[in-house]
Design a protein around this motif. Sequence first.
Motif, PDB file in Angstrom:
ATOM      1  N   PRO A 118      95.986  43.246  94.064  1.00 45.72           N
ATOM      2  CA  PRO A 118      95.701  44.637  93.669  1.00 45.72           C
ATOM      3  C   PRO A 118      94.251  44.867  93.248  1.00 45.72           C
ATOM      4  O   PRO A 118      93.705  45.952  93.479  1.00 45.72           O
ATOM      5  N   HIS A 119      93.618  43.857  92.663  1.00 41.76           N
ATOM      6  CA  HIS A 119      92.230  44.026  92.223  1.00 41.76           C
ATOM      7  C   HIS A 119      91.295  44.201  93.417  1.00 41.76           C
ATOM      8  O   HIS A 119      90.439  45.104  93.421  1.00 41.76           O
ATOM      9  N   LEU A 120      91.457  43.369  94.440  1.00 42.40           N
ATOM     10  CA  LEU A 120      90.622  43.494  95.640  1.00 42.40           C
ATOM     11  C   LEU A 120      91.006  44.731  96.444  1.00 42.40           C
ATOM     12  O   LEU A 120      90.143  45.432  96.982  1.00 42.40           O
ATOM     13  N   LEU A 121      92.304  44.985  96.538  1.00 43.39           N
ATOM     14  CA  LEU A 121      92.761  46.165  97.272  1.00 43.39           C
ATOM     15  C   LEU A 121      92.208  47.442  96.634  1.00 43.39           C
ATOM     16  O   LEU A 121      91.829  48.384  97.329  1.00 43.39           O
ATOM     17  N   ARG A 122      92.120  47.431  95.317  1.00 44.95           N
ATOM     18  CA  ARG A 122      91.583  48.594  94.612  1.00 44.95           C
ATOM     19  C   ARG A 122      90.112  48.806  94.964  1.00 44.95           C
ATOM     20  O   ARG A 122      89.678  49.938  95.202  1.00 44.95           O
ATOM     21  N   TRP A 123      89.335  47.714  95.023  1.00 44.85           N
ATOM     22  CA  TRP A 123      87.923  47.859  95.388  1.00 44.85           C
ATOM     23  C   TRP A 123      87.768  48.395  96.809  1.00 44.85           C
ATOM     24  O   TRP A 123      86.964  49.293  97.063  1.00 44.85           O
ATOM     25  N   VAL A 124      88.534  47.844  97.738  1.00 44.14           N
ATOM     26  CA  VAL A 124      88.454  48.301  99.127  1.00 44.14           C
ATOM     27  C   VAL A 124      88.802  49.785  99.206  1.00 44.14           C
ATOM     28  O   VAL A 124      88.130  50.564  99.898  1.00 44.14           O
ATOM     29  N   HIS A 125      89.842  50.188  98.482  1.00 45.10           N
ATOM     30  CA  HIS A 125      90.255  51.599  98.474  1.00 45.10           C
ATOM     31  C   HIS A 125      89.163  52.488  97.885  1.00 45.10           C
ATOM     32  O   HIS A 125      88.821  53.530  98.459  1.00 45.10           O
ATOM     33  N   ILE A 126      88.615  52.082  96.761  1.00 43.75           N
ATOM     34  CA  ILE A 126      87.604  52.912  96.093  1.00 43.75           C
ATOM     35  C   ILE A 126      86.348  53.017  96.947  1.00 43.75           C
ATOM     36  O   ILE A 126      85.777  54.102  97.102  1.00 43.75           O
ATOM     37  N   ALA A 127      85.904  51.883  97.501  1.00 48.78           N
ATOM     38  CA  ALA A 127      84.699  51.900  98.335  1.00 48.78           C
ATOM     39  C   ALA A 127      84.907  52.787  99.560  1.00 48.78           C
ATOM     40  O   ALA A 127      84.009  53.535  99.968  1.00 48.78           O
ATOM     41  N   PHE A 128      86.084  52.706 100.146  1.00 49.79           N
ATOM     42  CA  PHE A 128      86.430  53.536 101.304  1.00 49.79           C
ATOM     43  C   PHE A 128      86.428  55.008 100.909  1.00 49.79           C
ATOM     44  O   PHE A 128      85.764  55.844 101.542  1.00 49.79           O
ATOM     45  N   MET A 129      87.165  55.325  99.858  1.00 43.77           N
ATOM     46  CA  MET A 129      87.349  56.714  99.441  1.00 43.77           C
ATOM     47  C   MET A 129      86.037  57.355  99.007  1.00 43.77           C
ATOM     48  O   MET A 129      85.717  58.484  99.423  1.00 43.77           O
ATOM     49  N   GLU A 130      85.273  56.660  98.199  1.00 48.52           N
ATOM     50  CA  GLU A 130      84.011  57.206  97.726  1.00 48.52           C
ATOM     51  C   GLU A 130      83.040  57.419  98.879  1.00 48.52           C
ATOM     52  O   GLU A 130      82.298  58.405  98.912  1.00 48.52           O
ATOM     53  N   SER A 131      83.060  56.529  99.858  1.00 53.63           N
ATOM     54  CA  SER A 131      82.154  56.642 101.001  1.00 53.63           C
ATOM     55  C   SER A 131      82.495  57.848 101.866  1.00 53.63           C
ATOM     56  O   SER A 131      81.605  58.600 102.286  1.00 53.63           O
ATOM     57  N   PHE A 132      83.774  58.051 102.147  1.00 56.28           N
ATOM     58  CA  PHE A 132      84.157  59.197 102.963  1.00 56.28           C
ATOM     59  C   PHE A 132      83.924  60.507 102.213  1.00 56.28           C
ATOM     60  O   PHE A 132      83.516  61.514 102.820  1.00 56.28           O
ATOM     61  N   LEU A 133      84.153  60.485 100.909  1.00 51.72           N
ATOM     62  CA  LEU A 133      83.924  61.679 100.106  1.00 51.72           C
ATOM     63  C   LEU A 133      82.439  62.042 100.085  1.00 51.72           C
ATOM     64  O   LEU A 133      82.067  63.194 100.354  1.00 51.72           O
ATOM     65  N   ARG A 134      81.570  61.094  99.765  1.00 56.14           N
ATOM     66  CA  ARG A 134      80.135  61.376  99.678  1.00 56.14           C
ATOM     67  C   ARG A 134      79.563  61.757 101.046  1.00 56.14           C
ATOM     68  O   ARG A 134      78.724  62.668 101.134  1.00 56.14           O
ATOM     69  N   SER A 135      80.005  61.097 102.087  1.00 51.84           N
ATOM     70  CA  SER A 135      79.499  61.428 103.421  1.00 51.84           C
ATOM     71  C   SER A 135      79.868  62.855 103.792  1.00 51.84           C
ATOM     72  O   SER A 135      79.066  63.585 104.382  1.00 51.84           O
ATOM     73  N   HIS A 136      81.086  63.258 103.436  1.00 52.27           N
ATOM     74  CA  HIS A 136      81.495  64.632 103.718  1.00 52.27           C
ATOM     75  C   HIS A 136      80.664  65.614 102.895  1.00 52.27           C
ATOM     76  O   HIS A 136      80.195  66.641 103.420  1.00 52.27           O
ATOM     77  N   GLN A 137      80.466  65.311 101.630  1.00 52.58           N
ATOM     78  CA  GLN A 137      79.700  66.209 100.765  1.00 52.58           C
ATOM     79  C   GLN A 137      78.260  66.371 101.258  1.00 52.58           C
ATOM     80  O   GLN A 137      77.687  67.460 101.173  1.00 52.58           O
ATOM     81  N   HIS A 138      77.686  65.290 101.771  1.00 53.87           N
ATOM     82  CA  HIS A 138      76.292  65.335 102.204  1.00 53.87           C
ATOM     83  C   HIS A 138      76.122  65.891 103.612  1.00 53.87           C
ATOM     84  O   HIS A 138      75.134  66.581 103.887  1.00 53.87           O
ATOM     85  N   TYR A 139      77.070  65.585 104.517  1.00 56.15           N
ATOM     86  CA  TYR A 139      76.815  65.808 105.930  1.00 56.15           C
ATOM     87  C   TYR A 139      77.784  66.753 106.629  1.00 56.15           C
ATOM     88  O   TYR A 139      77.699  66.923 107.841  1.00 56.15           O
TER      89      TYR A 139
END
Length: 284
Positions: A118-139
Motif C-alpha cells: 500500500p505504501h508504494l501503491l499510494r506513491w504511484v497513485h499520487i504521482a499519477f493523479m497529481e501529474s494528470f491534474l497539473r497537466s490539465h490545469q496548465h495545458y
Amino acid sequence: MPPWLGAVASSDEPGLYLPDEAPWIVHADMATLVGGIRALLMQALHPGSLTGVRSHSRYKNDPLGRLSGTIRWLTVTTFASTESVTTEADRVNKMHAHVKGKYKTSTDKTVDYTAADPHLLRWVHIAFMESFLRSHQHYSTRPIPGGSDAYIRLWAKSVIPLGLEDAPTSEAEMLADIEHYRSELAVTDETRDVIRWIKDPPLPATSLPAYTFLFKAALASMPRAYQEMIGLGHPSLKLYRPITVNLLKFIRLAIGPESPIEEAAIARLHRAGMMKDNVVVSRE
C-alpha cells in the motif's frame, strides 16, 4: 480502434464516472499526453517504484506494450462499466502479485517490496493523479467540474479495487502526502537510466519532434525541486504553456473530433438509463 473498446462498450451497467464528472473530463483531454510523461518522471524518483519498473517491466524491450497496459487500465477504469473495472483490476492485481524483490532506500537501506504494498501503491497513485491534474490545469482549456478536490476525491475510487482504500480525497491531502514522500525520493544511476529512456524513447522518427516538445512541457509543469532532481534543466512554464495548448489542439484536430471510447461509454450509459439525449439524468 483501441483493443479495449469492447470492455468499455460491453454491459448495460454504469461505471465509476459520468461524462460531466472530473475524472472523465480530465482523462478524455489531450493534456493526458503530457500527464503520462510527467507521471513516469515522478514515479521514477521513488526507488521502490523505479525498481519495480526496471526489474519487472518490459519498458525497454516492448515500450508500446508497457504503455498499452497502463492506458488500458486508465481507459477502462474511467469509461467502462463497474463490471469491466473489476475485471481490469483483477488483471492488474494478478500482475502485481509477481512484482516483488528488494530495493535500496534513499538512506541506502535494503528493504523488501511488492507492487501491492500500500505504501508504494499510494506513491504511484499520487504521482499519477497529481501529474494528470497539473497537466490539465496548465495545458487544457476545459474547466474541471468541481475543481481539483472533485478530481482527487472521485479518482480515489479508482484504486480501491487495487487494494488502496485510503487515498487522498482533497488537494490539501494530496500535497501533504507528496511532502511526506519527499525524504524517500532519490536519484541514482538507475534513476538516470530510466529518465534517459523516458526522454528519448524508441518512437518513430515522425513522432519524435512532438514527443520531445511534450517531454519539455511535462518537465516545465513540475515544481523546481523535482526539476533539480531530474537534472534536465528548468524549461519555462510561461513559455511552454501557450505553445503546448496550441500543439494539443492541433493534435486533436489532426486525429479528428471522434472519440470511439467516449461514444461507446455514452451509448452504454444511455442503455443503463443514466443518460438521455446525451445529458446525464441519473446518478444512481
